[in-house]
Write a protein that holds these residues in place. Structure first.
Motif, PDB file in Angstrom:
ATOM      1  N   THR A  83       6.158 -25.512  -4.590  1.00 34.74           N
ATOM      2  CA  THR A  83       6.761 -26.774  -4.157  1.00 34.74           C
ATOM      3  C   THR A  83       8.261 -26.605  -3.978  1.00 34.74           C
ATOM      4  O   THR A  83       8.828 -27.039  -2.971  1.00 34.74           O
ATOM      5  CB  THR A  83       6.463 -27.886  -5.192  1.00 34.74           C
ATOM      6  N   ILE A  84       8.906 -25.965  -4.928  1.00 32.75           N
ATOM      7  CA  ILE A  84      10.347 -25.704  -4.833  1.00 32.75           C
ATOM      8  C   ILE A  84      10.650 -24.863  -3.603  1.00 32.75           C
ATOM      9  O   ILE A  84      11.599 -25.146  -2.862  1.00 32.75           O
ATOM     10  CB  ILE A  84      10.871 -25.052  -6.128  1.00 32.75           C
ATOM     11  N   ASP A  85       9.850 -23.836  -3.348  1.00 36.05           N
ATOM     12  CA  ASP A  85      10.058 -22.999  -2.162  1.00 36.05           C
ATOM     13  C   ASP A  85      10.033 -23.841  -0.895  1.00 36.05           C
ATOM     14  O   ASP A  85      10.882 -23.686  -0.010  1.00 36.05           O
ATOM     15  CB  ASP A  85       8.979 -21.911  -2.059  1.00 36.05           C
ATOM     16  N   GLU A  86       9.064 -24.742  -0.794  1.00 30.05           N
ATOM     17  CA  GLU A  86       8.934 -25.572   0.411  1.00 30.05           C
ATOM     18  C   GLU A  86      10.082 -26.567   0.535  1.00 30.05           C
ATOM     19  O   GLU A  86      10.566 -26.823   1.643  1.00 30.05           O
ATOM     20  CB  GLU A  86       7.585 -26.295   0.430  1.00 30.05           C
ATOM     21  N   LYS A  89      13.156 -18.866  -6.290  1.00 34.05           N
ATOM     22  CA  LYS A  89      13.180 -17.453  -6.673  1.00 34.05           C
ATOM     23  C   LYS A  89      12.608 -16.586  -5.562  1.00 34.05           C
ATOM     24  O   LYS A  89      13.121 -15.507  -5.279  1.00 34.05           O
ATOM     25  CB  LYS A  89      12.386 -17.243  -7.962  1.00 34.05           C
ATOM     26  N   ALA A  90      11.552 -17.069  -4.910  1.00 36.38           N
ATOM     27  CA  ALA A  90      10.903 -16.298  -3.846  1.00 36.38           C
ATOM     28  C   ALA A  90      11.826 -16.112  -2.648  1.00 36.38           C
ATOM     29  O   ALA A  90      11.838 -15.055  -2.016  1.00 36.38           O
ATOM     30  CB  ALA A  90       9.612 -16.980  -3.409  1.00 36.38           C
ATOM     31  N   LEU A  91      12.611 -17.142  -2.327  1.00 38.12           N
ATOM     32  CA  LEU A  91      13.521 -17.072  -1.173  1.00 38.12           C
ATOM     33  C   LEU A  91      14.913 -16.598  -1.573  1.00 38.12           C
ATOM     34  O   LEU A  91      15.743 -16.330  -0.717  1.00 38.12           O
ATOM     35  CB  LEU A  91      13.622 -18.449  -0.506  1.00 38.12           C
ATOM     36  N   ASN A  92      15.165 -16.551  -2.893  1.00 38.22           N
ATOM     37  CA  ASN A  92      16.455 -16.125  -3.432  1.00 38.22           C
ATOM     38  C   ASN A  92      17.604 -16.974  -2.880  1.00 38.22           C
ATOM     39  O   ASN A  92      18.642 -16.454  -2.479  1.00 38.22           O
ATOM     40  CB  ASN A  92      16.691 -14.635  -3.159  1.00 38.22           C
ATOM     41  N   LYS A  93      17.389 -18.311  -2.857  1.00 35.59           N
ATOM     42  CA  LYS A  93      18.470 -19.187  -2.400  1.00 35.59           C
ATOM     43  C   LYS A  93      18.292 -20.601  -2.929  1.00 35.59           C
ATOM     44  O   LYS A  93      17.216 -20.992  -3.354  1.00 35.59           O
ATOM     45  CB  LYS A  93      18.582 -19.187  -0.877  1.00 35.59           C
ATOM     46  N   TYR A  94      19.401 -21.332  -2.879  1.00 35.05           N
ATOM     47  CA  TYR A  94      19.434 -22.721  -3.300  1.00 35.05           C
ATOM     48  C   TYR A  94      19.148 -23.632  -2.114  1.00 35.05           C
ATOM     49  O   TYR A  94      19.311 -23.231  -0.957  1.00 35.05           O
ATOM     50  CB  TYR A  94      20.823 -23.085  -3.849  1.00 35.05           C
ATOM     51  N   CYS A  95      18.802 -24.876  -2.436  1.00 35.77           N
ATOM     52  CA  CYS A  95      18.662 -25.910  -1.409  1.00 35.77           C
ATOM     53  C   CYS A  95      19.989 -26.046  -0.668  1.00 35.77           C
ATOM     54  O   CYS A  95      21.049 -26.013  -1.284  1.00 35.77           O
ATOM     55  CB  CYS A  95      18.345 -27.264  -2.056  1.00 35.77           C
ATOM     56  N   GLN A  96      19.915 -26.228   0.642  1.00 31.39           N
ATOM     57  CA  GLN A  96      21.126 -26.458   1.420  1.00 31.39           C
ATOM     58  C   GLN A  96      21.697 -27.841   1.137  1.00 31.39           C
ATOM     59  O   GLN A  96      22.898 -28.054   1.223  1.00 31.39           O
ATOM     60  CB  GLN A  96      20.833 -26.320   2.911  1.00 31.39           C
ATOM     61  N   ARG A  97      20.804 -28.795   0.826  1.00 35.17           N
ATOM     62  CA  ARG A  97      21.209 -30.154   0.482  1.00 35.17           C
ATOM     63  C   ARG A  97      20.065 -30.809  -0.282  1.00 35.17           C
ATOM     64  O   ARG A  97      18.933 -30.353  -0.212  1.00 35.17           O
ATOM     65  CB  ARG A  97      21.581 -30.966   1.730  1.00 35.17           C
ATOM     66  N   ASP A  98      20.378 -31.872  -1.000  1.00 34.53           N
ATOM     67  CA  ASP A  98      19.365 -32.604  -1.768  1.00 34.53           C
ATOM     68  C   ASP A  98      18.571 -33.475  -0.802  1.00 34.53           C
ATOM     69  O   ASP A  98      19.131 -34.368  -0.173  1.00 34.53           O
ATOM     70  CB  ASP A  98      20.046 -33.462  -2.836  1.00 34.53           C
ATOM     71  N   ILE A  99      17.258 -33.211  -0.669  1.00 35.72           N
ATOM     72  CA  ILE A  99      16.428 -33.987   0.260  1.00 35.72           C
ATOM     73  C   ILE A  99      15.359 -34.807  -0.453  1.00 35.72           C
ATOM     74  O   ILE A  99      14.572 -35.482   0.198  1.00 35.72           O
ATOM     75  CB  ILE A  99      15.767 -33.085   1.325  1.00 35.72           C
ATOM     76  N   VAL A 100      15.329 -34.753  -1.785  1.00 39.30           N
ATOM     77  CA  VAL A 100      14.273 -35.440  -2.538  1.00 39.30           C
ATOM     78  C   VAL A 100      14.859 -36.625  -3.301  1.00 39.30           C
ATOM     79  O   VAL A 100      15.888 -36.496  -3.966  1.00 39.30           O
ATOM     80  CB  VAL A 100      13.574 -34.475  -3.528  1.00 39.30           C
ATOM     81  N   GLN A 101      14.182 -37.759  -3.202  1.00 36.43           N
ATOM     82  CA  GLN A 101      14.504 -38.940  -4.007  1.00 36.43           C
ATOM     83  C   GLN A 101      13.251 -39.293  -4.800  1.00 36.43           C
ATOM     84  O   GLN A 101      12.191 -39.503  -4.212  1.00 36.43           O
ATOM     85  CB  GLN A 101      14.927 -40.105  -3.111  1.00 36.43           C
ATOM     86  N   PHE A 102      13.368 -39.312  -6.114  1.00 35.36           N
ATOM     87  CA  PHE A 102      12.241 -39.688  -6.979  1.00 35.36           C
ATOM     88  C   PHE A 102      12.547 -41.012  -7.651  1.00 35.36           C
ATOM     89  O   PHE A 102      13.638 -41.212  -8.193  1.00 35.36           O
ATOM     90  CB  PHE A 102      11.971 -38.635  -8.054  1.00 35.36           C
ATOM     91  N   VAL A 103      11.574 -41.925  -7.615  1.00 30.46           N
ATOM     92  CA  VAL A 103      11.704 -43.222  -8.265  1.00 30.46           C
ATOM     93  C   VAL A 103      10.430 -43.489  -9.074  1.00 30.46           C
ATOM     94  O   VAL A 103       9.344 -43.498  -8.495  1.00 30.46           O
ATOM     95  CB  VAL A 103      11.898 -44.354  -7.233  1.00 30.46           C
ATOM     96  N   PRO A 104      10.550 -43.696 -10.392  1.00 33.50           N
ATOM     97  CA  PRO A 104       9.371 -44.108 -11.164  1.00 33.50           C
ATOM     98  C   PRO A 104       9.094 -45.592 -10.871  1.00 33.50           C
ATOM     99  O   PRO A 104       9.966 -46.441 -11.044  1.00 33.50           O
ATOM    100  CB  PRO A 104       9.770 -43.892 -12.620  1.00 33.50           C
ATOM    101  N   PHE A 105       7.908 -45.882 -10.404  1.00 34.07           N
ATOM    102  CA  PHE A 105       7.540 -47.244 -10.009  1.00 34.07           C
ATOM    103  C   PHE A 105       7.721 -48.235 -11.151  1.00 34.07           C
ATOM    104  O   PHE A 105       8.164 -49.363 -10.940  1.00 34.07           O
ATOM    105  CB  PHE A 105       6.093 -47.263  -9.510  1.00 34.07           C
TER     106      PHE A 105
END
Length: 103
Positions: free
Chosen positions: A8-11, A48-64
């Protein structure tokens, strides 16, 4: 960490260079610690598989459960980061707004 989390992190890291926002709403009483990790507001995601960080934060999580009784708050929380995500993407790609056409 489970393999699913790593995949999931890789994607998400791959998607961070695309015009993409991911919104996750956690429903129920489960432990959503892993979702908060994907949200990456505190610590940037690293693949770890891609050996890089996210270019930007694209995820927003909200507990309902935090806004289940207030639909306006739910909408505000769910959409809170989308404008920033969009302008960051445009900035990375050097996409500028088109000038207003004069009549």
């Amino acid at each position: 960490e489970s393999l699913m989390n790593e995949a999931t992190i890789d994607e998400i890291v791959k998607g961070s260079g695309l015009p993409l926002s991911i919104i996750i709403v956690g429903v129920g009483d489960a432990d959503f610690d892993e979702m908060n990790q994907l949200d990456a507001d505190v610590t940037p995601l690293y693949s770890k598989a891609l050996n890089k960080y996210c270019q930007r934060d694209i995820v927003q999580f909200v507990p309902f459960r935090s806004c289940s009784k207030d639909p306006v708050k739910l909408a505000r929380e769910v959409l809170a980061e989308v404008p920033k995500q969009m302008t960051q993407y445009f900035g990375q790609k050097k996409i500028r707004p088109m000038p207003k056409k004069m009549d």
